[in-house]
Write a protein that holds these residues in place. Structure first.
Motif, PDB file in Angstrom:
ATOM      1  N   LEU A 296       0.846  -1.181   0.000  1.00 37.69           N
ATOM      2  CA  LEU A 296       0.000   0.000   0.000  1.00 37.69           C
ATOM      3  C   LEU A 296       0.886   1.237   0.000  1.00 37.69           C
ATOM      4  CD1 LEU A 296      -2.635   1.474   0.309  1.00 37.69           C
ATOM      5  CD2 LEU A 296      -2.691   0.821   2.695  1.00 37.69           C
ATOM      6  N   TYR A 297       0.758   2.042  -1.040  1.00 36.16           N
ATOM      7  CA  TYR A 297       1.623   3.217  -1.162  1.00 36.16           C
ATOM      8  C   TYR A 297       1.273   4.250  -0.087  1.00 36.16           C
ATOM      9  CZ  TYR A 297       3.851   7.366  -3.047  1.00 36.16           C
ATOM     10  OH  TYR A 297       4.608   8.511  -3.184  1.00 36.16           O
ATOM     11  N   LEU A 298       2.284   4.796   0.595  1.00 31.20           N
ATOM     12  CA  LEU A 298       2.070   5.812   1.625  1.00 31.20           C
ATOM     13  C   LEU A 298       2.517   7.172   1.103  1.00 31.20           C
ATOM     14  CD1 LEU A 298       3.481   3.892   4.718  1.00 31.20           C
ATOM     15  CD2 LEU A 298       1.081   4.358   4.222  1.00 31.20           C
ATOM     16  N   ARG A 299       1.575   8.106   1.158  1.00 27.15           N
ATOM     17  CA  ARG A 299       1.855   9.444   0.627  1.00 27.15           C
ATOM     18  C   ARG A 299       2.399  10.329   1.744  1.00 27.15           C
ATOM     19  NH1 ARG A 299      -1.530  13.702   0.818  1.00 27.15           N
ATOM     20  NH2 ARG A 299      -3.117  12.377   1.763  1.00 27.15           N
ATOM     21  N   GLU A 300       3.310  11.262   1.399  1.00 25.16           N
ATOM     22  CA  GLU A 300       3.786  12.244   2.377  1.00 25.16           C
ATOM     23  C   GLU A 300       2.671  13.234   2.686  1.00 25.16           C
ATOM     24  OE1 GLU A 300       6.868  10.807   3.715  1.00 25.16           O
ATOM     25  OE2 GLU A 300       6.685  12.924   4.265  1.00 25.16           O
ATOM     26  N   ASP A 301       2.684  13.772   3.910  1.00 26.90           N
ATOM     27  CA  ASP A 301       1.599  14.647   4.377  1.00 26.90           C
ATOM     28  C   ASP A 301       1.764  16.077   3.850  1.00 26.90           C
ATOM     29  OD1 ASP A 301       0.542  15.872   7.640  1.00 26.90           O
ATOM     30  OD2 ASP A 301      -0.621  15.530   5.811  1.00 26.90           O
TER      31      ASP A 301
ATOM     32  N   SER B 246      -4.555  15.275  13.527  1.00 26.42           N
ATOM     33  CA  SER B 246      -3.841  16.520  13.282  1.00 26.42           C
ATOM     34  C   SER B 246      -2.825  16.279  12.164  1.00 26.42           C
ATOM     35  CB  SER B 246      -3.143  16.947  14.579  1.00 26.42           C
ATOM     36  OG  SER B 246      -2.346  18.071  14.364  1.00 26.42           O
ATOM     37  N   SER B 247      -3.174  16.687  10.942  1.00 29.52           N
ATOM     38  CA  SER B 247      -2.288  16.492   9.797  1.00 29.52           C
ATOM     39  C   SER B 247      -2.474  17.657   8.842  1.00 29.52           C
ATOM     40  CB  SER B 247      -2.605  15.170   9.087  1.00 29.52           C
ATOM     41  OG  SER B 247      -3.933  15.165   8.598  1.00 29.52           O
ATOM     42  N   ASN B 248      -1.526  17.813   7.901  1.00 31.32           N
ATOM     43  CA  ASN B 248      -1.628  18.918   6.948  1.00 31.32           C
ATOM     44  C   ASN B 248      -2.678  18.627   5.895  1.00 31.32           C
ATOM     45  OD1 ASN B 248       0.561  20.186   8.209  1.00 31.32           O
ATOM     46  ND2 ASN B 248       2.007  18.989   6.987  1.00 31.32           N
ATOM     47  N   SER B 249      -2.708  17.362   5.478  1.00 32.93           N
ATOM     48  CA  SER B 249      -3.614  16.997   4.388  1.00 32.93           C
ATOM     49  C   SER B 249      -4.526  15.849   4.820  1.00 32.93           C
ATOM     50  CB  SER B 249      -2.806  16.610   3.149  1.00 32.93           C
ATOM     51  OG  SER B 249      -1.925  15.550   3.449  1.00 32.93           O
ATOM     52  N   LYS B 250      -5.481  15.518   3.946  1.00 35.16           N
ATOM     53  CA  LYS B 250      -6.534  14.564   4.318  1.00 35.16           C
ATOM     54  C   LYS B 250      -6.042  13.113   4.276  1.00 35.16           C
ATOM     55  CE  LYS B 250     -10.300  17.664   2.947  1.00 35.16           C
ATOM     56  NZ  LYS B 250     -11.486  17.862   2.108  1.00 35.16           N
ATOM     57  N   LEU B 251      -6.915  12.213   4.709  1.00 35.04           N
ATOM     58  CA  LEU B 251      -6.550  10.798   4.846  1.00 35.04           C
ATOM     59  C   LEU B 251      -6.196  10.163   3.509  1.00 35.04           C
ATOM     60  CD1 LEU B 251      -6.352   8.301   6.698  1.00 35.04           C
ATOM     61  CD2 LEU B 251      -8.794   7.968   6.385  1.00 35.04           C
TER      62      LEU B 251
ATOM     63  N   VAL C 284      -5.401   7.658  -1.865  1.00 34.08           N
ATOM     64  CA  VAL C 284      -3.970   7.428  -1.622  1.00 34.08           C
ATOM     65  C   VAL C 284      -3.709   7.716  -0.150  1.00 34.08           C
ATOM     66  CG1 VAL C 284      -1.614   7.971  -2.321  1.00 34.08           C
ATOM     67  CG2 VAL C 284      -3.480   8.253  -3.959  1.00 34.08           C
ATOM     68  N   LEU C 285      -3.272   6.718   0.594  1.00 31.02           N
ATOM     69  CA  LEU C 285      -3.179   6.823   2.049  1.00 31.02           C
ATOM     70  C   LEU C 285      -2.063   7.757   2.513  1.00 31.02           C
ATOM     71  CD1 LEU C 285      -4.202   5.862   4.806  1.00 31.02           C
ATOM     72  CD2 LEU C 285      -2.773   3.832   4.550  1.00 31.02           C
ATOM     73  N   ASN C 286      -2.410   8.617   3.488  1.00 33.20           N
ATOM     74  CA  ASN C 286      -1.478   9.592   4.067  1.00 33.20           C
ATOM     75  C   ASN C 286      -0.691   8.947   5.201  1.00 33.20           C
ATOM     76  OD1 ASN C 286      -0.355  11.650   5.675  1.00 33.20           O
ATOM     77  ND2 ASN C 286      -2.067  13.050   5.357  1.00 33.20           N
ATOM     78  N   ARG C 287       0.608   8.896   5.088  1.00 32.17           N
ATOM     79  CA  ARG C 287       1.503   8.272   6.058  1.00 32.17           C
ATOM     80  C   ARG C 287       1.336   8.841   7.460  1.00 32.17           C
ATOM     81  NH1 ARG C 287       6.963   6.110   6.266  1.00 32.17           N
ATOM     82  NH2 ARG C 287       7.624   6.662   8.373  1.00 32.17           N
ATOM     83  N   ARG C 288       1.227  10.148   7.568  1.00 29.07           N
ATOM     84  CA  ARG C 288       1.121  10.821   8.854  1.00 29.07           C
ATOM     85  C   ARG C 288      -0.104  10.320   9.630  1.00 29.07           C
ATOM     86  NH1 ARG C 288       1.822  13.026  13.760  1.00 29.07           N
ATOM     87  NH2 ARG C 288       0.007  14.314  14.287  1.00 29.07           N
ATOM     88  N   CYS C 289      -1.209  10.053   8.907  1.00 26.84           N
ATOM     89  CA  CYS C 289      -2.431   9.589   9.568  1.00 26.84           C
ATOM     90  C   CYS C 289      -2.223   8.203  10.179  1.00 26.84           C
ATOM     91  CB  CYS C 289      -3.592   9.567   8.583  1.00 26.84           C
ATOM     92  SG  CYS C 289      -4.084  11.215   8.025  1.00 26.84           S
ATOM     93  N   VAL C 290      -1.463   7.375   9.477  1.00 27.67           N
ATOM     94  CA  VAL C 290      -1.183   6.037  10.005  1.00 27.67           C
ATOM     95  C   VAL C 290      -0.328   6.147  11.268  1.00 27.67           C
ATOM     96  CG1 VAL C 290      -0.184   3.782   9.513  1.00 27.67           C
ATOM     97  CG2 VAL C 290      -1.302   5.063   7.689  1.00 27.67           C
ATOM     98  N   GLU C 291       0.687   7.017  11.220  1.00 28.26           N
ATOM     99  CA  GLU C 291       1.545   7.200  12.392  1.00 28.26           C
ATOM    100  C   GLU C 291       0.743   7.697  13.592  1.00 28.26           C
ATOM    101  OE1 GLU C 291       4.390   9.900  10.755  1.00 28.26           O
ATOM    102  OE2 GLU C 291       5.727   8.299  10.057  1.00 28.26           O
ATOM    103  N   ALA C 292      -0.179   8.627  13.333  1.00 24.90           N
ATOM    104  CA  ALA C 292      -1.006   9.166  14.419  1.00 24.90           C
ATOM    105  C   ALA C 292      -1.818   8.049  15.072  1.00 24.90           C
ATOM    106  CB  ALA C 292      -1.936  10.253  13.884  1.00 24.90           C
ATOM    107  N   ALA C 293      -2.373   7.159  14.239  1.00 27.47           N
ATOM    108  CA  ALA C 293      -3.181   6.057  14.778  1.00 27.47           C
ATOM    109  C   ALA C 293      -2.315   5.069  15.561  1.00 27.47           C
ATOM    110  CB  ALA C 293      -3.919   5.345  13.648  1.00 27.47           C
TER     111      ALA C 293
END
Lengths: 108, 509
Positions: A58-63, B63-68, B97-106
């Motif tokens: 699953l590709y992870l996008r930068e925030d 709390s992230s800059n962009s959406k999930l 497209v999954l946001n990495r920061r959201c996964v880290e937060a969880a």
């Protein structure tokens, strides 16, 4: 085994499909029968596959903020708008009950 | 409903130790508690007592800059539909497209809540129709969420006394990642709903708490502790007033030893006060309905804060069938730890649970313990310090700058400083008296240059924020303690001389 009128009515409400006529309902029954063939396969001890992507990573996008700011474009699709808001009816308009609807299922 | 204080149902149950309470006026019920500390309110005479059961589903905005699943900005209060991408508006041909920061937060949140982190979790679609859900489904994690089986400890005051605190635990069933929906503004006059999709697709962590709670106070205390944890982690700012933390409460009642009763759900509660009120109202409503021979409908309700009661929610009649299905566009989410770390993968594509765990900050419970240990203050003091944003830091700054013992400083912080701030609805950051000024004043007190009474006078003057130092105020108002023995004798003699008749009366006895 036929699909009951209650189930068909339920499906019409949930998915907003309209089975239209007897042919439509029969096509549904045939599709179910076709899919039932899957039961002939012995799947004891086999983990169900729920996605053909299961071996992909699953590709992870930068925030980062990379999209948005296209209000005008998005609102072009709206039939009605009020000051950059989309306009919708006050709430969900429920499909009326089976007895009151003009549906093929009425006669069943 | 009896109007009292806030005008809504008053909490009638006392959770924790306590004996029977006398009869309450206005139809409120008394509560007694069994050994396990659950409220078991007495019903009408002759009827069996009721056990209320409360579970919570809490949605915390990440709390992230962009959406999930898209690159649109996450921001409260922006022009309508300006923070919306084609994916958020559910236009065809777009993909999540999954946001990495959201996964880290969880993951952080799961670790802080003692959960097991699922190294493989899955995404699903939950289908329902609503104008603020353009796709007709929400992407969530129904089958295998990212974290499961945790716990949260929180504390309550017994009988409103800070000195008697009891610790409770609530089990965390799971934490799942999911999309937020857009916002609907109901315009009843024109019979329409205005839809703003700025919030659609913002990342949420849904924290599911098992029904281990028994009243509004417990529910509010548990959510408060969760809020502090989230804010400490930074995974969510959890500001309820901005909708960053929303609570759905599940309530039911049953007789001891019998199966759980039918539950109702009260949705979208957005303040701790309303949460406690809504839960207690709903418990009361269930009990009254059942004692009058009625039945409870398994329905979804909303809390009307003006009326102080719950009302059925529209569009939620009948049981919802969400037709869950796997999200076909997303492979499973794989997380790693130190042992399973793949050798040749791009770092940016790898989330290491152990790496995150090592970098977790001190949680509120740990901070409180450290404050108690380091400064010798009472546990209940540490609760108050952490409950006010910036207060613990203020306290520590004062302690650093004064010779006064922390055990004495805490009194000035919690009584004098905090009560003033509360009276004037100020936050610690907005305090006209900063830690330097207070430390200065306490030093004067420690050196016995002023009396305690005089110090309070100086503080009252400092609140005016006129920029004077404590020493300046002492000199202005002549509040210095006199140290000279001779001068003191002269003053006493003058007083005695001036009150001859009273002195004679005193000497005569």
């Amino acid at each position: 085994q036929n699909v009951s009128v209650e189930v068909l009515d339920h499906l019409e409400q949930l998915a907003l499909v309209d089975f239209r006529d007897l042919e439509g309902v029969e096509r549904l029954q045939k599709a179910i029968q076709f899919a039932d063939q899957l039961h002939e396969v012995n799947t004891d001890g086999v983990e169900p596959m729920d996605s053909v992507l299961e071996d992909r990573s699953l590709y992870l996008r930068e925030d980062d903020v990379t999209e948005g700011n296209c209000t005008k474009e998005l609102l072009e699709n709206a039939r009605e708008k009020v000051e950059e808001y989309f306009v919708a009816p006050p709430g969900n308009i429920p499909l009326s009950k089976l007895e009151e609807r003009e549906t093929f299922l009425q006669g069943s | 409903a009896a109007a009292r204080g806030g005008g809504a149902w008053r909490r009638a149950w006392h959770c924790g130790a306590g004996g029977a309470h006398g009869p309450f006026p206005h139809g409120q019920r008394a509560g007694t508690c069994n050994e396990r500390g659950r409220a078991v309110p007495a019903g009408k005479s002759g009827l069996a007592p009721w056990v209320p059961v409360v579970g919570l589903e809490i949605h915390a905005q990440i709390s992230s800059n962009s959406k999930l699943f898209s690159g649109s900005k996450v921001q409260f209060a922006a022009p309508p539909n300006s923070l919306v991408s084609f994916f958020d508006a559910s236009l065809p041909g777009t993909l999540p497209v999954l946001n990495r920061r959201c996964v880290e937060a969880a993951v952080m949140t799961g670790l802080a809540l003692n959960c097991s982190i699922n190294k493989k979790s899955l995404f699903d679609r939950k289908h329902y129709f609503y104008a603020d859900l353009p796709a007709g489904y929400q992407i969530t994690q129904q089958r295998v969420p990212i974290a499961v089986n945790g716990s949260l400890s929180y504390s309550l005051c017994i009988d409103n006394k800070m000195s008697q605190m009891v610790t409770k635990t609530v089990r965390i069933k799971q934490i799942q990642l999911e999309q937020d929906s857009g916002k609907s503004l109901h315009d009843d006059t024109r019979s329409q709903t205005l839809v703003d999709l700025n919030r659609a697709g913002v990342g949420l962590m849904e924290v599911v708490m098992e029904p281990d709670m028994c009243c509004g106070e417990e529910a509010a205390a548990a959510v408060r502790e969760l809020q502090l944890i989230l804010q400490t982690l930074g995974s969510s700012q959890a500001v309820m007033a901005e909708g960053q933390l929303r609570v759905d409460a599940n309530v039911s009642v049953h007789h001891p030893g019998e199966p759980y009763g039918v539950r109702t759900e009260v949705k979208n509660i957005n303040s701790l006060r309303f949460l406690a009120k809504a839960v207690d109202y709903e418990i009361q409503r269930h009990i009254e309905e059942l004692e009058n021979g009625g039945t409870i409908l398994n329905e979804t309700r909303a809390f009307d804060s003006k009326l102080g009661c719950t009302v059925p929610m529209r569009d939620k009649e009948g049981k919802q069938d969400y037709r869950f299905m796997p999200e076909p566009n997303l492979p499973p989410l794989i997380l790693y730890d130190a042992k399973s770390l793949p050798a040749n993968m791009n770092h940016q594509q790898v989330i290491n649970i152990d790496w995150i765990n090592e970098r977790l900050p001190d949680l509120p419970s740990v901070k409180r313990e450290k404050l108690v240990e380091q400064y010798g203050i009472l546990p209940e003091h540490s609760f108050t310090l952490l409950n006010e944003d910036g207060l613990a830091e203020f306290f520590e700054n004062v302690v650093k700058q004064t010779q006064m013992k922390p055990k004495k400083v805490i009194g000035w912080i919690l009584q004098d400083l905090l009560s003033y701030l509360k009276q004037h609805s100020l936050s610690v950051k907005e305090s006209p008296v900063n830690s330097f000024l207070l430390a200065d004043l306490l030093n004067l007190l420690e050196k016995k240059e002023v009396s305690s009474t005089a110090a309070k006078q100086v503080l009252a003057e400092l609140w005016k924020g006129e920029g004077k130092t404590p020493l300046e105020i002492v000199k202005e108002q002549k509040l210095q303690l006199l140290q000279d023995q001779k001068e003191l004798e002269q003053i006493c003699q003058a007083v005695i001389d001036g009150q001859e008749s009273e002195v004679i009366m005193m000497v005569l006895g």
